[in-house]
Design a protein around this motif. Structure first.
Motif, short mmCIF file in Angstrom:
data_model
loop_
_atom_site.label_atom_id
_atom_site.label_comp_id
_atom_site.label_asym_id
_atom_site.label_seq_id
_atom_site.Cartn_x
_atom_site.Cartn_y
_atom_site.Cartn_z
N GLN A 34 6.08 6.16 9.42
CA GLN A 34 4.91 5.91 10.26
C GLN A 34 4.00 4.91 9.55
N VAL A 35 3.40 4.02 10.32
CA VAL A 35 2.48 3.03 9.77
C VAL A 35 1.06 3.35 10.22
N LEU A 36 0.14 3.28 9.27
CA LEU A 36 -1.28 3.41 9.58
C LEU A 36 -1.84 2.01 9.78
N PRO A 37 -2.10 1.61 11.02
CA PRO A 37 -2.58 0.24 11.28
C PRO A 37 -4.04 0.07 10.89
N PHE A 38 -4.42 -1.18 10.68
CA PHE A 38 -5.79 -1.48 10.29
C PHE A 38 -6.82 -0.92 11.25
N ASP A 39 -6.50 -0.92 12.56
CA ASP A 39 -7.51 -0.53 13.54
C ASP A 39 -7.81 0.97 13.57
N ARG A 40 -7.10 1.76 12.74
CA ARG A 40 -7.40 3.19 12.67
C ARG A 40 -8.51 3.49 11.67
N SER A 74 5.78 2.31 14.99
CA SER A 74 5.73 1.80 13.62
C SER A 74 6.83 0.77 13.37
N VAL A 75 8.03 1.05 13.86
CA VAL A 75 9.12 0.08 13.70
C VAL A 75 8.79 -1.21 14.43
N SER A 76 8.17 -1.10 15.58
CA SER A 76 7.77 -2.31 16.32
C SER A 76 6.77 -3.15 15.51
N LEU A 77 5.82 -2.48 14.86
CA LEU A 77 4.85 -3.21 14.04
C LEU A 77 5.53 -3.84 12.83
N ILE A 78 6.44 -3.10 12.20
CA ILE A 78 7.16 -3.67 11.05
C ILE A 78 7.93 -4.92 11.46
N LYS A 79 8.57 -4.85 12.62
CA LYS A 79 9.31 -6.02 13.11
C LYS A 79 8.37 -7.19 13.39
N GLU A 135 -0.72 -0.32 6.79
CA GLU A 135 -0.33 -1.66 7.24
C GLU A 135 -0.49 -2.70 6.13
N SER A 136 -1.45 -2.48 5.24
CA SER A 136 -1.66 -3.44 4.15
C SER A 136 -0.43 -3.57 3.27
N ALA A 137 0.35 -2.47 3.14
CA ALA A 137 1.57 -2.53 2.33
C ALA A 137 2.62 -3.44 2.98
N LEU A 138 2.59 -3.52 4.32
CA LEU A 138 3.53 -4.39 5.02
C LEU A 138 3.17 -5.86 4.85
N ARG A 139 1.88 -6.14 4.74
CA ARG A 139 1.41 -7.52 4.74
C ARG A 139 1.18 -8.08 3.33
N ARG A 140 1.18 -7.21 2.32
CA ARG A 140 0.98 -7.66 0.95
C ARG A 140 2.26 -8.33 0.45
N LEU A 141 2.19 -9.58 0.03
CA LEU A 141 3.39 -10.33 -0.36
C LEU A 141 3.80 -10.01 -1.79
N VAL A 142 4.31 -8.82 -1.97
CA VAL A 142 4.80 -8.40 -3.28
C VAL A 142 6.11 -9.14 -3.57
N GLY A 143 6.13 -9.94 -4.63
CA GLY A 143 7.34 -10.66 -4.99
C GLY A 143 7.57 -11.94 -4.22
N LEU A 197 2.39 9.30 1.20
CA LEU A 197 1.34 8.50 1.82
C LEU A 197 1.00 7.39 0.84
N ASP A 198 1.19 6.13 1.28
CA ASP A 198 1.00 4.99 0.39
C ASP A 198 0.04 3.98 1.01
N PRO A 199 -1.15 3.80 0.39
CA PRO A 199 -2.15 2.91 0.97
C PRO A 199 -2.01 1.45 0.59
N ALA A 200 -1.16 1.13 -0.39
CA ALA A 200 -1.11 -0.26 -0.86
C ALA A 200 0.29 -0.82 -1.02
N LEU A 201 1.28 0.03 -1.28
CA LEU A 201 2.64 -0.44 -1.57
C LEU A 201 3.66 0.34 -0.75
N ILE A 202 4.85 -0.25 -0.61
CA ILE A 202 5.98 0.47 -0.01
C ILE A 202 6.41 1.55 -0.99
N THR A 203 6.60 2.75 -0.52
CA THR A 203 6.95 3.87 -1.40
C THR A 203 8.31 3.67 -2.06
#
Length: 285
Positions: A205-211, A271-276, A173-181, A113-119
C-alpha cells in the motif's frame, strides 16, 4: 553460555519466571542453592542469554518445577538453541538489526511502514547498495556495500520459502519518488515493486502525499507476528543509529500506528497504479 535464538530465549524466560514467583524464592537464594551465578540467572529470566541445559535444569530443580514444566522448558530450550550465524553475514550485522533478522526468520507475518525508503524485503540489489553507500559507516561498518545486495537477497528468500512469510508493506509516496541510486536504479526498483505486488503473500500500500501527515513520518517500523497464539508481537523501529527493538506496551502503540497508516493508504490496486504512474515518469531504459 550459548548464544541462541533471541525470541526463543525470551519465551523460555517467560516460562521460568512464574515458576520462580510461585516458589517464593529470591534470586539470591536460587544462586546459593543452585551454585549458578546471579548474572546467569538474571539474564536467563530476562531472555538476554541462554544457559546450557544442565545449568537450567539445576535452577528448575531448585525452584520446584514440575516434571511437565521441566519437559516444556526443555522443548523451549531446544527451540531457543539456534545458531544466529546461520544468517549470512551475521558477524558483520549491527546487534539490533541481527536481533531483528533472527526474529524475522521465525515470524509468519510482517508489517512494515516506511516513510522515506523502499523497505528491505522489497529492495533490488542496486537499491540496497545505494542505501548502504548513504548509511553511516559507524552504523554498518566499513566495506558493507559489497555485502548489502547479498544480505538483502538472502533475507528476501523468506517470501518464497515453503511456508512463505506474509508481508504487508505500507510505503510513503516519497519513497517512490526519491531517486536512490539514480534513474536506472529507481526504474528497476519500481518495476520490482510492481512484480512483487503480484505475489499472493505480499501486499503493498502507498501513502500518497495528499493524505497529509501521519504518526510514523519520523522513522520506519516493523511488526512481526508468530505462529504461537500466546506470543506477543515483536516490534522494531528504524532510528538514525540503526534498528532498535520496542518492548511491551510500546509495541502495541506501534501496531496502532501501523493500523492507522494502513487505513489512510491507498488500496493495493490503487497503490500499484500509482507505482506504475511514477515509473512512467522515469521513461524507458
Amino acid at each position: 553460555m550459548a548464544i541462541g535464538s533471541t525470541r526463543g530465549k525470551r519465551r523460555l524466560g517467560r516460562h521460568i519466571r512464574p515458576i520462580l514467583d510461585r516458589s517464593g524464592l529470591k534470586v539470591d537464594e536460587v544462586v546459593k542453592a543452585s551454585r549458578v551465578s546471579r548474572p546467569t540467572i538474571v539474564r536467563m529470566l530476562s531472555g538476554d542469554a541462554l544457559a546450557r541445559w544442565p545449568t537450567l535444569a539445576m535452577v528448575l530443580d531448585v525452584i520446584g518445577a514440575t516434571p511437565e514444566e521441566k519437559t516444556r522448558a526443555l522443548q523451549l530450550w531446544e527451540v531457543a538453541d539456534v545458531d544466529p550465524y546461520a544468517i549470512g553475514h551475521a558477524r558483520d550485522l549491527p546487534s539490533g538489526y541481527k536481533r531483528f533478522r533472527m526474529d524475522e526468520l521465525e515470524a509468519v507475518r510482517e508489517r512494515s511502514l516506511d516513510p522515506a525508503l523502499i523497505t528491505g524485503l522489497l529492495q533490488t540489489a542496486g537499491y540496497a547498495e545505494a542505501v548502504s553507500r548513504a548509511t553511516s559507516r559507524r552504523i554498518i561498518g566499513e566495506g558493507w556495500d559489497e555485502h548489502a545486495a547479498a544480505e538483502r537477497s538472502e533475507r528476501q528468500r523468506l517470501l518464497s520459502r515453503d511456508k512463505p512469510l506474509e508481508f504487508h508493506a505500507v510505503i510513503d509516496e516519497s519513497a517512490l519518488r526519491r531517486l536512490v541510486g539514480g534513474v536506472e536504479v529507481m526504474r528497476d526498483q519500481l518495476d520490482h515493486l510492481i512484480a512483487m505486488a503480484e505475489l499472493p503473500n505480499v501486499t503493498i500500500q502507498v501513502l500518497p502525499f495528499d493524505r497529509g501527515a501521519y504518526e510514523a513520518q519520523a522513522g520506519g517500523l516493523h511488526l512481526l507476528d508468530f505462529a504461537e497464539v500466546d506470543e506477543p508481537i515483536a516490534a522494531y523501529v528504524e532510528a538514525l543509529t540503526g534498528t532498535a527493538p520496542v518492548e511491551d506496551e510500546d509495541a502495541e502503540v506501534l501496531a496502532a500506528v501501523w493500523d492507522d497508516a494502513a487505513r489512510l493508504a491507498l488500496t493495493a490496486q490503487e497503490s500499484v497504479s500509482l507505482i506504475k504512474a511514477v515509473r512512467d515518469t522515469l521513461g524507458d531504459p
